[in-house]
Design an enzyme around this catalytic site. Structure first.
Site, PDB file in Angstrom:
ATOM      1  N   ASP A 161      -2.091  13.662  -2.791  1.00 48.27           N
ATOM      2  CA  ASP A 161      -1.647  14.072  -1.473  1.00 48.27           C
ATOM      3  C   ASP A 161      -0.507  13.105  -1.115  1.00 48.27           C
ATOM      4  OD1 ASP A 161      -1.842  15.060   1.297  1.00 48.27           O
ATOM      5  OD2 ASP A 161      -2.728  13.101   1.703  1.00 48.27           O
TER       6      ASP A 161
ATOM      7  N   ASP B 139       1.132  12.314   2.630  1.00 47.15           N
ATOM      8  CA  ASP B 139       0.987  11.577   3.897  1.00 47.15           C
ATOM      9  C   ASP B 139      -0.377  10.893   3.969  1.00 47.15           C
ATOM     10  OD1 ASP B 139       3.463  12.447   4.764  1.00 47.15           O
ATOM     11  OD2 ASP B 139       2.668  14.162   5.835  1.00 47.15           O
TER      12      ASP B 139
ATOM     13  N   ASP C 101       6.050  13.797   9.003  1.00 41.58           N
ATOM     14  CA  ASP C 101       6.575  14.613  10.110  1.00 41.58           C
ATOM     15  C   ASP C 101       6.564  13.810  11.406  1.00 41.58           C
ATOM     16  OD1 ASP C 101       6.782  16.663   8.298  1.00 41.58           O
ATOM     17  OD2 ASP C 101       5.295  17.970   9.234  1.00 41.58           O
TER      18      ASP C 101
ATOM     19  N   ASP D 114       1.244  18.880   2.518  1.00 42.00           N
ATOM     20  CA  ASP D 114       1.636  19.736   3.640  1.00 42.00           C
ATOM     21  C   ASP D 114       2.826  19.133   4.401  1.00 42.00           C
ATOM     22  OD1 ASP D 114       1.660  21.803   5.432  1.00 42.00           O
ATOM     23  OD2 ASP D 114      -0.204  21.288   6.445  1.00 42.00           O
TER      24      ASP D 114
ATOM     25  N   ASP E   7      -6.478  12.299   1.811  1.00 39.85           N
ATOM     26  CA  ASP E   7      -7.123  11.800   3.034  1.00 39.85           C
ATOM     27  C   ASP E   7      -7.529  12.894   4.003  1.00 39.85           C
ATOM     28  OD1 ASP E   7      -4.184  12.190   3.653  1.00 39.85           O
ATOM     29  OD2 ASP E   7      -5.024  11.869   5.651  1.00 39.85           O
TER      30      ASP E   7
HETATM   31  C1  LIG Z   1      -2.850  23.957  12.321  1.00 34.96           C
HETATM   32  C2  LIG Z   1      -1.982  22.934  11.677  1.00 34.96           C
HETATM   33  N1  LIG Z   1      -1.935  21.705  12.212  1.00 34.96           N
HETATM   34  C3  LIG Z   1      -1.177  20.780  11.644  1.00 34.96           C
HETATM   35  C4  LIG Z   1      -0.465  21.085  10.524  1.00 34.96           C
HETATM   36  C5  LIG Z   1       0.398  20.113   9.887  1.00 34.96           C
HETATM   37  N2  LIG Z   1      -0.216  19.059   9.189  1.00 34.96           N
HETATM   38  C6  LIG Z   1      -1.521  18.892   9.081  1.00 34.96           C
HETATM   39  S1  LIG Z   1      -1.887  17.537   8.148  1.00 34.96           S
HETATM   40  C7  LIG Z   1      -0.259  17.215   7.910  1.00 34.96           C
HETATM   41  C8  LIG Z   1       0.191  16.099   7.066  1.00 34.96           C
HETATM   42  C9  LIG Z   1       0.166  16.663   5.739  1.00 34.96           C
HETATM   43  O1  LIG Z   1       0.711  15.923   4.753  1.00 34.96           O
HETATM   44  P1  LIG Z   1      -0.156  15.657   3.450  1.00 34.96           P
HETATM   45  O2  LIG Z   1      -0.684  16.971   2.983  1.00 34.96           O
HETATM   46  O3  LIG Z   1       0.842  15.069   2.519  1.00 34.96           O
HETATM   47  O4  LIG Z   1      -1.210  14.709   3.859  1.00 34.96           O
HETATM   48  C10 LIG Z   1       0.508  18.129   8.536  1.00 34.96           C
HETATM   49  C11 LIG Z   1       1.992  18.126   8.542  1.00 34.96           C
HETATM   50  C12 LIG Z   1      -0.538  22.370   9.994  1.00 34.96           C
HETATM   51  N3  LIG Z   1       0.154  22.705   8.896  1.00 34.96           N
HETATM   52  N4  LIG Z   1      -1.279  23.291  10.588  1.00 34.96           N
HETATM   53 MG   LIG Z   2      -2.579  13.361   3.691  1.00 38.95          MG
END
Ligand SMILES: Cc1ncc(C[n+]2csc(CCOP(=O)(O)O)c2C)c(N)n1
Ligand SMILES: [Mg+2]
Length: 275
Positions: free
Chosen positions: A10, A12, A21, A96, A179
């Protein structure tokens, strides 16, 4: 040897110690606008709008990249990645965040070439030099159908695709580090011989702990970068030595990437494999 191991990271809060973000939004002064608009639109659409906002107020893509280069990397995570790569593991990112943010940060830390694939939300700089961000999965056209994951990305589906692809024909062993809530679905797709490494006290770890019997892989939690590095390299070493590679061969590669010479560290911790 370790080419039978696929390490999935993963991004973030697993490689960097923040959400990329939020880091960009906060550092570039958009927190209030972001919070105001969040209830009104999907996350990726909002991030795209934030990039439009920066563009129209004259902030360049280079300024966004500079901001990303200041994002904190989890201590020892970069070293762990370089060592896993040097040992011959295949490394991928499943995130994500988005491709521009991830590639900018990985490149800055000399890590980009360690990864064979980055599965994330697409982003690109358009002809007006504006950064555009889109969802990984087009949920307007059709839902990915997974109730555990956000509409724009099911990381479990990414794991399904990797498992179904030619890469796993010789049976790759997965080590998955993550995480977030979005990392729980992929953890349910892993098999008995795989390893799941959730960050302790974060959402994925909480979900796993709420019903541990649901998971097939062995679970090794980590609380900080030192533990991440130590546990990851122990798991890789365990797999490699199971395939007939000696501990000394392993250490010879590992020590190229460590600031402390092995001779100064006494009995190397890599030899203490927990069972
Ligand atoms: C309903 C909803 N709420 C929030 C988000 C956004 N989001 C959730 S966790 C995250 C960090 C992910 O990075 P990583 O996967 O690298 O930890 C992000 C940008 C979403 N897509 N949909
Ligand atoms: Mg993460």
């Amino acid at each position: 040897m370790a080419d039978a191991i696929l390490v999935v990271f993963d991004f973030d809060k697993t490689i960097i110690d923040c959400d990329s973000d939020n880091w960009v939004v906060d550092e570039l002064g958009l927190t209030d606008l972001f919070q105001r608009l969040l209830p009104t639109m999907p996350w990726n659409t909002l991030m795209d709008k934030m990039m439009a906002e920066l563009h129209s107020s004259g902030r360049s893509v280079e300024e966004i990249a500079d901001c990303l280069r200041r994002a904190p990397v989890i201590p020892r995570a970069a070293e762990a990645i370089k060592t896993a790569y040097a040992l011959g593991c295949e490394l991928r990112v499943v995130s994500d965040a988005n491709v521009f943010f991830i590639e900018t940060i990985l490149k800055h830390h000399g890590l980009l070439e360690c990864f064979t694939e980055i599965n994330t939300n697409p982003s690109y700089v358009d002809e007006e030099r504006r950064l555009r961000i889109f969802p990984h999965h087009d949920f307007i056209t059709c839902s990915h159908g997974c109730g555990l994951c956000p509409p724009n990305m099911c990381k479990g589906k990414v794991i399904d695709r990797i498992q179904a692809s030619g890469f796993t024909k010789g049976k790759k062993q997965f080590i998955y580090l993550g995480d977030g809530q979005g990392d729980y679905c992929p953890s349910l797709r892993l098999s008995e011989g795989d390893y799941m490494m959730p960050r302790k006290n974060y959402p994925c770890w909480n979900l796993i702990c709420s019903n541990p019997q649901l998971l097939k892989p062995k679970v090794h939690e980590w609380s900080n970068g030192e533990e991440l590095e130590k546990i990851l390299l122990q798991l890789i070493r365990r797999s490699i030595t199971a395939n007939g590679i000696s501990a000394n061969q392993f250490l010879a590669v590992d020590c190229q990437y460590r600031s402390v010479p092995v001779s100064d560290r006494g009995l190397p911790w890599l030899l203490d494999i927990p069972h």
